[in-house]
Scaffold this active site. Sequence first.
Site, PDB file in Angstrom:
ATOM      1  CD  GLU A 175      -2.808  -1.220   2.049  1.00 45.51           C
ATOM      2  OE1 GLU A 175      -2.412  -0.764   3.909  1.00 45.51           O
ATOM      3  OE2 GLU A 175      -3.469  -1.924   1.827  1.00 45.51           O
ATOM      4  CG  ASP A 194      -7.677  -5.118   4.773  1.00 46.16           C
ATOM      5  OD1 ASP A 194      -7.459  -5.623   5.891  1.00 46.16           O
ATOM      6  OD2 ASP A 194      -7.522  -3.923   4.569  1.00 46.16           O
ATOM      7  CD  GLU A 236      -9.737  -1.463   7.554  1.00 48.09           C
ATOM      8  OE1 GLU A 236      -9.173  -2.161   8.696  1.00 48.09           O
ATOM      9  OE2 GLU A 236     -10.068  -1.067   6.857  1.00 48.09           O
TER      10      GLU A 236
END
Length: 699
Positions: free
Chosen positions: A305, A386, A414
Site C-alpha cells: 500500500e 482484509d 474497521e
Amino acid sequence: VEGIDMAIAGEDADEMWLRHSVMADRTKHQTFCVNVDATGEDAVSLRLRSEIVQWLGASLVSDPSRATVILRTLTDHDIAGRGLTFDGAAANEGWHIHIPTSGQPVIIESPSTRGLLYGFYAWLEGTPNAAEEKTVDVTSCPDQPIRMLDQWDQANGSVERGYAGESIFFGRWGSNVHSEFVSFPQRGEYDVFRGDVDRLVAYTRYCASIGLNAICLNNVNVRGYAIRFIQDPWLTRIAQIAHIFESFGLKVFLSVNFAAPRILSGLSTVDPCDPAVQQWWNEMVDHIYERIPGFGGFVVKADSEGEPGPYQYGRTHTDGANMFAHALAPHGGIVIWRAFVYNSHTDWRDRTAQADRARAAWENFHDLDGQFASNAILQVKFGPIDFQTSEPLNPLFFAMKHTNVIMEFEITAEYLGHQIDLNFPLPQWEHMASWPVEEGADAARALSRHALNPRLTGFAAVANVGMDWSWTGNPLAQANFFGYGLFCWNNHVPVSRVSLQWAQLTFPDCDDEHQHTIAHMLDQSNEIYAQYTAPLGVGFMVNRDGHYGPGPDDYEFSRWGTYHFADRDGIGVDRTQKTGTGYAGLYPEDQARQFEDPATTPDDVLLFFHHLPYSWQMKDGRTLLQRIYDDHFDGAARVDDVIRDWKSCASQIDERRREEVSRRLTAQQADAREWRDEICTFLYRFSGIADEHGRKISD
Ligand code: GCU
C-alpha cells in the site's frame, strides 16, 4: 454517523472490567504476602506489590503465616516436587491457583513474576470462580507465547482505523492537557507525546489483566514524526512509556519505516543488502537498547500500500526482514514482518490469477519458508483479504513449515461496524484459530509446531482504544478488547463464558438475568452483522469513504483488488482451479476439493470461492438470492431484538453507559436497514427476481 461524536481528549476514563470499588471490596479483608525468592525481585514483582497496596489499598505482609493470600514464585524443583504441570511454549507465564474452602490462605504461584501478576488478576477477575464456594485448584498456561496488541496510533494524535477518539499515546497539537513528562521540553514543535501517565498505567493494567505481554506503540504506516521515534529525543519518551509497560510484563515494540536511513540520515539507498544500510540499522538498534534494555523489537510493513520495501531494490522480503533480525539478535530482539503485501494497483478488468488479491500473501511469501532468521516472525492476517466478516483461513498458514508465524486479528472494528454497530468478533476469531491445518493441529496449534523458535509465535491484534471516556467509543466494545486477551490465553475458550464474565465484571450492579442478557447480545452480534452486510463471504461491499455502511459498487471498479462481480445472472468470485483464479488449489488436497465444488463449500465462504447464479440451490433448498434476501431482512430484524434486550436492562444500568449504547444501537438499526435495502435493491435491479415473501424491496 451523526450524533456519535468522540471526545478528542477525555478528562475522565471508564474503569472497564476492573471497577476499583468492586476490586477493592473483594480484597479489603485480605492480607497479601508476595514471596519471589525463587526468581528474585524485578520490575514486575514491584508492580505486583504496588497493585496490592497502591491500587487496591490492601495490606501486604512479609510473614506468610499472617497472610490470607500468598503469591509466590516457584523453582523447577518446587514444581517437580509438587507434581504441578506447566505446559507449552509459554509454560513460564502460567499460574497455579489454589482456593481452599475455608480457613487456609489462597495460594497463587508461578514459575515467573509475570505469571504471578497474571494469576493475581485472574483471581481478582474471578477466574476460577471462587463464588462457587468449593475448593479450587487450577493450573493455567497461555496457549500462545506472544499475545500482542498493535496500536495504529500516529504521531499526529490520530488513530488509523480508530473509532474511539484520539490516541492515548500521542496528542494532536493543542489537544494535550497533561504535563507529567516534565523532563522533555515544554510542548514544542516536536513533542508529540500526550504524557497522560495515569491513562497509560490504567491501559497497561487492562492489558496485563487479560494476559497480554507485548505491544507495538505506533501504526504500521510510519509517517511524520513517528519515523523519528527511534532517535532522541523521541526515544526518551518511548523509553518512559516502555518503562510503564515493562513493569506490567509487556514488551514494547515500534513500527519502523523501511526507508528511515534515507529519510533520517540522507543515505542514498535503503537496499537491505548494502553494508552501509545494515550498519545504519545496527547502530540504531544498539542505541535503542542503551535506552530501553528490554526493548522487544520492530514491526515492519514493507512493499505494501505504498510503503517502501526491499522489492524496490530487487531484494526479497527475507533480505529485508533478516537485515533487521541481524541487527536485533545480539540484544535478544525480534523483527515482526507483515505478510499483508499485495499489489494495490490491480486492473479490475483482469480476472486472472495474478489479479486475485486473495493469492497475494501466499504468492509473496510461500517460497520464503525456511529462509527467515530465527528471531524474525512473519505476521499473517487470519484471512487472505482484509478482516472481512467472513473469509477462509489464509493459505499461508499451511505453507509456512519452518518459519515463526504470528496470526493477526483486528479488534478495532474497521469492517465490523466501527464500534457503532454491536459486533463481538470472538466467534469469528475462534473459527479461524480452529481451522484444521494438519493431522492433530488446528491453525492456532500449528503455529508453534512449525516455528523455528516455538516461543516466537502467537497472536497480534489491532487495538480498539482511544481517548473516549469509555476507551472504546461504544462501551460494549470493551468486551472485544477483553475477549481478545482471553482468546490469546485460551484459543478455544467458550465464547459465552467470556461474554458473561465480561458482563459480570463490567455491570456489577446488574442482576444475574440481565448480565446474561448482555452476554447474549454480544454472543449473537457477530453473526447478525454478517447477515445484513456483504453476503456469504463475498466481502467488500462496504462504503469506500471510511468503511462504514453499504457501498455495493464502491470498490467494484477500483484498483484495490476487491470485487464481487455481481451481474444480471449471478454474484461471487470464481476462485476455483477449473475455471477461476486457482486460489482454491492453494489449500491441502481435501480442503481444495471441498472449495472447488460449490455444493461442498461452506455457506459462509460460498461467494468467496464461487460465482453463482441467483437461482443456485443452497443446501437448505432456498435459492441463493432468496437466502441473501432472507439474511438481510433477518439480520436487520434481529437488531430490533437487540435493542429490545438492551431496553430490558435499562433500569439496572448507569445513565451514561445506557445512553451511549442506546444511541449506538439506534445508529446500528439505521445502518442495518440501509444495508438491507441497498444490498437487496442492488441485486434485485440486476436480477429482476422478487422476494418470495413479498417484503418490500425498492426498485
Ligand atoms: C487495511 C486498512 C489500512 C491498514 C492496512 C494494514 O487495509 O484499511 O488502514 O494500513 O489494512 O493492515 O496495513
